[in-house]
Write an enzyme that holds these catalytic residues in place. Structure first.
Site, mmCIF file in Angstrom:
data_model
loop_
_atom_site.group_PDB
_atom_site.id
_atom_site.type_symbol
_atom_site.label_atom_id
_atom_site.label_comp_id
_atom_site.label_asym_id
_atom_site.label_seq_id
_atom_site.Cartn_x
_atom_site.Cartn_y
_atom_site.Cartn_z
ATOM 1 N N CYS A 11 0.830 -1.201 0.000
ATOM 2 C CA CYS A 11 0.000 0.000 0.000
ATOM 3 C C CYS A 11 0.870 1.258 0.000
ATOM 4 O O CYS A 11 1.740 1.412 0.853
ATOM 5 C CB CYS A 11 -0.914 0.001 1.229
ATOM 6 S SG CYS A 11 -1.886 1.505 1.406
ATOM 7 N N CYS A 294 19.998 17.836 27.751
ATOM 8 C CA CYS A 294 20.860 18.672 26.920
ATOM 9 C C CYS A 294 20.121 18.925 25.604
ATOM 10 O O CYS A 294 20.021 18.031 24.755
ATOM 11 C CB CYS A 294 22.174 17.929 26.684
ATOM 12 S SG CYS A 294 23.477 18.924 25.975
#
Length: 306
Positions: A11, A294
Site C-alpha cells: 500500500c 541537553c
C-alpha cells in the site's frame, strides 16, 4: 541536484509515510506505475487488471542519502519475499517492485537485491521485480500524505503506525515525526537549521545556541508544535555548550529513545506531541533528579514570563 527513485512495497500510504521520515528525502508522491493502462484510477488499479502497482516517487538529495541507501531502506520497510502481497493487502497492485530510470539505478538495485538474497536475511527468496520506469502516474489527491491527514483511521493506527515504530528502531538517526507533522510540509514551515535539527536529528554546534546562557524567567516550548517542554526554574549552567535542564515540565511532554548513531549509545529526547528531535539526556545532572536534559536551542521557542 535532486534525483528521483520509484518503489512499490505494498500500500502506497504506508510506503509514503515511512520514506518521508528519511533524512535526505525531499518529497514523496503516491502513484501508479509498472503497467500498461494510461492514466489509471485507484479503482481500476485495485482490480489488478491494469498491470500497475501502487508505488511512490521519491525525490531525494544525493548529497545527503545515496540511491543505494534508499534501496536498502526500501528492503527494510516491507517483506520482499511475498509475491503480489503485503500483509492483508493482496493483489498484483501490491507487489514488490523497483522501477529504475537509468542503467546505474538498475545495476544498484540488482546488486542490493542479490546481496540480501545471499545474506539469507529472509527465509525465502526475494521476489522484488526490477524494471525500467515507463510512466509514473500520480494518484488522486486524497491519497497524498494519507497518514498525515488521517492518523485516526483504522488502517493508519493498526498498520502504518506499528510499521513506523519498527522502522524507528531499525534505523537509528531517523527522526520519526508524528501523524499530522509531514516532514515535507515542515520544510516550508521551518528554517533550514530548524529542519536539520528537529526533523533530520542533527545537532547545533556547542555554544552557538541563543538560549545556552539565557537566565530570563519563562517557558521553553517545542519550536515545531509549540508544546511547553521546560521552564526556566529547572534550567542550569552545565558548561556543555547547550541549554540544560534537570527535568521537563511533565514526563509525558517528551519521549526517550535509544540512539546508537555515531558509534555511541545515548538516550535521545523527542517531543511527545510531534516527534521532533530535541537533544539527549544524561545522568550527570544536579539534584534532585541527577539528569541533564541537553537540548538544542534551535528546537526551542522561549516565551518570557509576564
Amino acid at each position: 541536484m535532486r534525483e528521483t527513485a520509484y518503489f512499490g512495497g505494498g500500500c502506497f500510504w504506508c510506503t509514503e509515510a515511512l520514506l518521508e521520515t528519511v533524512p535526505g528525502v525531499v518529497d514523496v508522491i503516491s502513484g501508479y506505475a509498472g503497467g500498461t493502462v494510461p492514466n489509471p484510477s485507484y479503482t481500476a488499479v485495485c482490480t489488478g487488471l491494469t498491470g500497475h502497482a501502487e508505488v511512490v516517487e521519491v525525490t531525494f538529495d544525493p548529497e545527503v542519502i545515496s540511491y543505494q541507501e534508499l534501496v536498502e531502506i526500501f528492503f527494510e520497510i516491507h517483506n520482499p519475499t511475498t509475491r503480489n502481497r503485503q500483509g492483508a493487502d493482496i493483489g498484483p497492485q501490491y507487489r514488490s517492485i523497483i522501477l529504475t530510470t537509468s542503467a546505474e539505478q538498475k545495476n544498484t538495485a540488482e546488486k542490493v537485491k542479490a546481496a540480501i538474497d545471499a545474506s539469507e536475511k529472509f527465509d525465502k527468496p526475494v521476489v522484488t521485480e526490477i524494471k525500467p520506469l515507463i510512466t509514473f502516474y500520480p494518484a488522486e489527491e486524497h491519497h497524498q500524505d494519507y497518514f498525515s491527514k488521517n492518523p485516526e483511521k483504522a488502517y493508519c493506527r493498526m498498520v502504518i503506525s506499528p510499521k513506523l515504530d519498527t522502522f524507528r528502531k531499525k534505523t537509528p538517526g531517523v527522526t520519526p515525526m508524528k501523524a499530522g507533522y509531514s516532514p515535507t510540509e515542515l520544510q516550508d514551515q521551518l528554517t533550514p537549521e530548524q529542519y536539520a535539527i528537529c526533523v533530520r536529528g542533527d545537532t547545533e554546534p556547542p555554544g552557538s545556541g541563543e538560549y545556552t546562557d539565557l537566565d530570563a524567567e519563562g517557558t521553553y516550548a517545542c519550536v515545531v508544535c509549540k508544546t511547553p517542554l521546560f521552564v526556566s526554574g529547572t534550567k542550569y549552567h552545565s558548561g556543555s555548550g547547550w541549554p540544560s535542564f534537570w527535568q521537563p515540565i511533565a514526563e509525558d511532554s517528551i519521549e526517550l529513545m535509544i540512539d546508537t548513531s555515531h558509534g555511541m549509545t545515548r538516550t535521545e529526547v523527542r517531543c511527545h506531541t510531534c516527534g521532533a528531535h530535541l537533544g539527549h539526556v544524561f545522568d550527570d545532572g544536579p539534584p534532585p533528579t541527577g539528569k541533564r536534559f541537553c537540548i538544542n536551542s534551535v528546537a526551542l521557542e522561549f516565551t518570557p514570563s509576564t
